[in-house]
Design a protein around this motif. Structure first.
Motif, PDB file in Angstrom:
ATOM      1  N   LEU A  67       6.675  -9.678   0.576  1.00  0.00           N
ATOM      2  CA  LEU A  67       5.989  -9.835  -0.704  1.00  0.00           C
ATOM      3  C   LEU A  67       6.123 -11.284  -1.150  1.00  0.00           C
ATOM      4  O   LEU A  67       6.894 -12.056  -0.580  1.00  0.00           O
ATOM      5  CB  LEU A  67       6.615  -8.914  -1.754  1.00  0.00           C
ATOM      6  CG  LEU A  67       6.473  -7.419  -1.496  1.00  0.00           C
ATOM      7  CD1 LEU A  67       7.398  -6.639  -2.417  1.00  0.00           C
ATOM      8  CD2 LEU A  67       5.038  -6.982  -1.693  1.00  0.00           C
ATOM      9  N   GLU A  99       4.119   1.144  -5.570  1.00  0.00           N
ATOM     10  CA  GLU A  99       3.122   0.535  -4.688  1.00  0.00           C
ATOM     11  C   GLU A  99       2.869  -0.902  -5.135  1.00  0.00           C
ATOM     12  O   GLU A  99       2.785  -1.177  -6.323  1.00  0.00           O
ATOM     13  CB  GLU A  99       1.817   1.339  -4.768  1.00  0.00           C
ATOM     14  CG  GLU A  99       0.700   0.804  -3.937  1.00  0.00           C
ATOM     15  CD  GLU A  99      -0.568   1.641  -4.091  1.00  0.00           C
ATOM     16  OE1 GLU A  99      -1.635   1.041  -4.258  1.00  0.00           O
ATOM     17  OE2 GLU A  99      -0.473   2.886  -4.062  1.00  0.00           O
ATOM     18  N   MET A 100       2.764  -1.820  -4.157  1.00  0.00           N
ATOM     19  CA  MET A 100       2.491  -3.234  -4.454  1.00  0.00           C
ATOM     20  C   MET A 100       1.583  -3.783  -3.357  1.00  0.00           C
ATOM     21  O   MET A 100       1.277  -3.101  -2.394  1.00  0.00           O
ATOM     22  CB  MET A 100       3.791  -4.041  -4.471  1.00  0.00           C
ATOM     23  CG  MET A 100       4.775  -3.655  -5.535  1.00  0.00           C
ATOM     24  SD  MET A 100       6.323  -4.564  -5.399  1.00  0.00           S
ATOM     25  CE  MET A 100       5.820  -6.193  -5.922  1.00  0.00           C
ATOM     26  N   ARG A 101       1.213  -5.034  -3.501  1.00  0.00           N
ATOM     27  CA  ARG A 101       0.461  -5.743  -2.460  1.00  0.00           C
ATOM     28  C   ARG A 101       1.314  -6.904  -1.960  1.00  0.00           C
ATOM     29  O   ARG A 101       1.910  -7.616  -2.752  1.00  0.00           O
ATOM     30  CB  ARG A 101      -0.850  -6.282  -3.015  1.00  0.00           C
ATOM     31  CG  ARG A 101      -1.723  -5.199  -3.593  1.00  0.00           C
ATOM     32  CD  ARG A 101      -2.985  -5.083  -2.829  1.00  0.00           C
ATOM     33  NE  ARG A 101      -3.772  -3.995  -3.379  1.00  0.00           N
ATOM     34  CZ  ARG A 101      -4.413  -3.137  -2.624  1.00  0.00           C
ATOM     35  NH1 ARG A 101      -4.367  -3.251  -1.327  1.00  0.00           N
ATOM     36  NH2 ARG A 101      -5.113  -2.177  -3.162  1.00  0.00           N
ATOM     37  N   ASP A 102       1.364  -7.085  -0.622  1.00  0.00           N
ATOM     38  CA  ASP A 102       2.142  -8.195  -0.086  1.00  0.00           C
ATOM     39  C   ASP A 102       1.330  -9.486  -0.175  1.00  0.00           C
ATOM     40  O   ASP A 102       0.221  -9.490  -0.718  1.00  0.00           O
ATOM     41  CB  ASP A 102       2.629  -7.904   1.332  1.00  0.00           C
ATOM     42  CG  ASP A 102       1.526  -7.900   2.376  1.00  0.00           C
ATOM     43  OD1 ASP A 102       0.358  -8.215   2.053  1.00  0.00           O
ATOM     44  OD2 ASP A 102       1.834  -7.590   3.537  1.00  0.00           O
ATOM     45  N   ASP A 104      -0.352 -11.010   1.896  1.00  0.00           N
ATOM     46  CA  ASP A 104      -1.630 -10.946   2.609  1.00  0.00           C
ATOM     47  C   ASP A 104      -2.582  -9.932   1.997  1.00  0.00           C
ATOM     48  O   ASP A 104      -3.655  -9.685   2.539  1.00  0.00           O
ATOM     49  CB  ASP A 104      -1.388 -10.596   4.082  1.00  0.00           C
ATOM     50  CG  ASP A 104      -0.630 -11.690   4.813  1.00  0.00           C
ATOM     51  OD1 ASP A 104      -0.840 -12.868   4.479  1.00  0.00           O
ATOM     52  OD2 ASP A 104       0.174 -11.357   5.703  1.00  0.00           O
ATOM     53  N   GLY A 105      -2.197  -9.293   0.892  1.00  0.00           N
ATOM     54  CA  GLY A 105      -3.060  -8.327   0.223  1.00  0.00           C
ATOM     55  C   GLY A 105      -2.912  -6.896   0.718  1.00  0.00           C
ATOM     56  O   GLY A 105      -3.598  -6.000   0.227  1.00  0.00           O
ATOM     57  N   ARG A 106      -2.044  -6.666   1.695  1.00  0.00           N
ATOM     58  CA  ARG A 106      -1.847  -5.307   2.198  1.00  0.00           C
ATOM     59  C   ARG A 106      -1.034  -4.485   1.213  1.00  0.00           C
ATOM     60  O   ARG A 106      -0.168  -5.009   0.533  1.00  0.00           O
ATOM     61  CB  ARG A 106      -1.124  -5.341   3.546  1.00  0.00           C
ATOM     62  CG  ARG A 106      -1.926  -5.976   4.656  1.00  0.00           C
ATOM     63  CD  ARG A 106      -1.110  -5.956   5.929  1.00  0.00           C
ATOM     64  NE  ARG A 106       0.071  -6.795   5.716  1.00  0.00           N
ATOM     65  CZ  ARG A 106       0.441  -7.765   6.522  1.00  0.00           C
ATOM     66  NH1 ARG A 106      -0.237  -8.039   7.598  1.00  0.00           N
ATOM     67  NH2 ARG A 106       1.524  -8.477   6.255  1.00  0.00           N
ATOM     68  N   ARG A 107      -1.292  -3.200   1.155  1.00  0.00           N
ATOM     69  CA  ARG A 107      -0.550  -2.293   0.284  1.00  0.00           C
ATOM     70  C   ARG A 107       0.820  -2.016   0.900  1.00  0.00           C
ATOM     71  O   ARG A 107       0.927  -1.720   2.083  1.00  0.00           O
ATOM     72  CB  ARG A 107      -1.328  -0.995   0.148  1.00  0.00           C
ATOM     73  CG  ARG A 107      -0.907  -0.176  -1.026  1.00  0.00           C
ATOM     74  CD  ARG A 107      -1.792   1.009  -1.218  1.00  0.00           C
ATOM     75  NE  ARG A 107      -3.174   0.554  -1.283  1.00  0.00           N
ATOM     76  CZ  ARG A 107      -4.220   1.347  -1.366  1.00  0.00           C
ATOM     77  NH1 ARG A 107      -4.070   2.625  -1.388  1.00  0.00           N
ATOM     78  NH2 ARG A 107      -5.436   0.866  -1.424  1.00  0.00           N
ATOM     79  N   TYR A 109       4.957  -0.275  -0.015  1.00  0.00           N
ATOM     80  CA  TYR A 109       5.679   0.678  -0.855  1.00  0.00           C
ATOM     81  C   TYR A 109       7.156   0.304  -0.839  1.00  0.00           C
ATOM     82  O   TYR A 109       7.912   0.756   0.026  1.00  0.00           O
ATOM     83  CB  TYR A 109       5.447   2.093  -0.327  1.00  0.00           C
ATOM     84  CG  TYR A 109       3.980   2.417  -0.240  1.00  0.00           C
ATOM     85  CD1 TYR A 109       3.292   2.901  -1.344  1.00  0.00           C
ATOM     86  CD2 TYR A 109       3.265   2.182   0.934  1.00  0.00           C
ATOM     87  CE1 TYR A 109       1.933   3.164  -1.280  1.00  0.00           C
ATOM     88  CE2 TYR A 109       1.911   2.442   1.007  1.00  0.00           C
ATOM     89  CZ  TYR A 109       1.246   2.932  -0.111  1.00  0.00           C
ATOM     90  OH  TYR A 109      -0.094   3.180  -0.048  1.00  0.00           O
TER      91      TYR A 109
END
Length: 160
Positions: A67, A99-102, A104-107, A109
């Motif tokens: 993240l 839930e978050m986004r890293d 690179d925009g990937r989901r 947990y």
């Protein structure tokens, strides 16, 4: 001699620990955190401070599961870190989101059961740059820890 000191990290991370009733216990992938520990307890990291730069103030960021870096509070020598103490444990919380986004925009947990990664970077706090971009370069005594693996168990009860 000053350039030699400037190229050495002002602080390095020597380990991650979980807090137990009996004290701090090394955090390893073979001893997973329980969901209750993740919810209630911080993770401790131990800093080894450079002996010749012991009067420096520190900036610290945590990179959890790739993240964006999470900025931890600045540590002031003599206030937050006692003088003449070489090793100093501090702590951080696993991000409190389901839930978050890293970066690179990937989901992702962050509190989900399974393997997670942690990296910690440290550097010297520059008074002229307070509140602005933080400098973790080697010239500023910067350091990035190796990747630590943390395992979160699925529904296991705490043993203490």
């Amino acid at each position: 001699m000053e350039p030699e000191n400037a190229m050495q990290p002002v602080a390095t991370v020597t380990g991650l620990y979980r807090g137990k009733f009996s004290g701090l216990e090394p955090l390893t992938p073979d001893k997973p955190l329980t969901p209750e520990e993740v919810r209630r307890n911080p993770i401790f990291y131990e800093l080894a401070l450079h002996p010749k730069q012991g009067d420096e103030n520190l900036i610290i960021d945590v990179i959890y599961d790739n993240l964006a870096p999470i900025r931890l509070r600045d540590l002031y020598r003599g206030t937050d870190i006692p003088r003449n103490v070489q090793f100093w444990p501090d702590w951080f919380d696993i991000p409190p989101y389901q839930e978050m986004r890293d970066i690179d925009g990937r989901r992702v947990y962050p509190r989900a059961p399974g393997k997670h990664t942690v990296q910690i970077r440290t550097g010297r706090r520059k008074w002229a740059q307070m509140g602005r971009v933080r400098d973790f370069s080697p010239e500023n005594g910067g350091y990035t820890s190796p990747v630590f693996e943390v395992l979160i168990a699925q529904g296991v009860a705490a043993d203490d």
